[in-house]
Design an enzyme around this catalytic site. Structure first.
Site, PDB file in Angstrom:
ATOM      1  CB  SER A 142      -0.859  -0.009   1.271  1.00 43.25           C
ATOM      2  OG  SER A 142      -1.560   1.205   1.411  1.00 43.25           O
ATOM      3  CE1 TYR A 151      -4.403  -1.811   5.271  1.00 42.56           C
ATOM      4  CE2 TYR A 151      -3.472   0.327   4.708  1.00 42.56           C
ATOM      5  CZ  TYR A 151      -3.997  -0.889   4.314  1.00 42.56           C
ATOM      6  OH  TYR A 151      -4.109  -1.193   2.971  1.00 42.56           O
TER       7      TYR A 151
END
Ligand code: NAP
Length: 235
Positions: free
Chosen positions: A140, A153
């Site tokens: 990501s 995250y």
């Protein structure tokens, strides 16, 4: 015989776009998610798309070791070596390191990192024996940027990028290509409830097409990192 793509979390979002892309290119598929009904519906979608490919599915919760073992058992039962492994399954939990409830970090480490670690360890030996294979880990932009609304995250995705870099070095001599994919905001279920125009996001199909393009390069070339962002920038 068709080639085989193992894609985790193939029922929604980027994973579903990947399953559709690889199946339309003639790959047999093994995928998983936690919901049997979604897997059945995916199978019928793919059957309509390309009747010449086989889709195997497995209900598995990859946040648990037992789920990861179930997927690997399913993979072993196919008695084939994956040509492509895409570690895609992941969760995003909104939160901040300093005040989120206990367990938020552990859950995302299990789902976003340990799943890729265990599934790769299960699939790599066959690829090494064949001296051929390609692995994509869906990281990501949160693997390189600290987001204050997704602290744990970020921790899990920074770690996944680190793992991918190490695996890339380990796999060099075995002729196995390893790529870290770093998408920014992509319009999927992960963003449900967020009130922003669709144009602020990338399309999951664009991520899938990019990955397929990279896969299609000759064996002499590996794209080590692929960073994709919405044209208008990060959200
Ligand atoms: P999504 O639409 O929520 O789909 C996630 C897929 O993974 C679904 O098939 C889901 O099925 C499955 N999954 C989730 N948790 C699982 C678990 N514990 N065990 C097994 N399967 C599980 O997500 P997405 O947005 O496409 O994201 C896919 C990947 O891209 C993730 O790794 C995410 O971190 C990454 N990513 C997404 C974005 C974005 O903006 N969307 C940006 C950067 C990176 P079930 O829920 O039914 O299990």
């Amino acid at each position: 015989m068709n080639k085989l793509a193992v894609i985790t979390g193939g029922t929604k979002g980027i994973g579903k776009a990947l399953v559709e892309k690889f199946a339309s290119e003639g790959f047999d598929i093994l995928t998983c998610s936690r919901k049997e009904a979604d897997l059945e519906s995916l199978k019928s979608t793919i059957y309509k798309l390309n009747k010449n490919v086989a889709v195997s599915t497995c209900v598995a919760d990859l946040s648990a070791k037992s789920g990861r073992d179930a997927l690997l058992k399913n993979y072993a039962s196919l008695n084939r070596t994956a040509d492509v492994l895409i570690n895609n399954a992941g969760v995003f939990v909104l939160g901040q390191i300093h005040n989120e409830p206990e367990g938020v970090l552990e859950n995302q480490i299990q789902t976003n990192l340990m799943s890729a670690y265990d599934i790769s360890r299960g699939v790599v030996p066959g690829m090494i024996a064949k001296k051929k294979g390609t692995i994509f880990n869906i990281c990501s932009t949160a693997s390189i940027i600290p987001y204050v609304t997704g602290g744990s995250y970020c921790i899990s995705k920074f770690a996944l990028l680190g793992m991918t870099k190490v695996l890339r070095e380990e796999m060099k001599e075995h002729n196995i290509r390893v790529t870290a994919v770093l998408p920014g905001a992509t319009l999927t279920a992960s963003w449900e409830g967020v009130d922003l125009p669709q144009e602020r996001f990338m399309k999951p199909e664009d991520i899938a097409n990019s990955i397929y393009g990279i896969y299609s390069l000759s064996d002499q070339t590996v794209v080590e990192e692929l960073l994709l962002r919405p044209q208008l920038g990060d959200i």
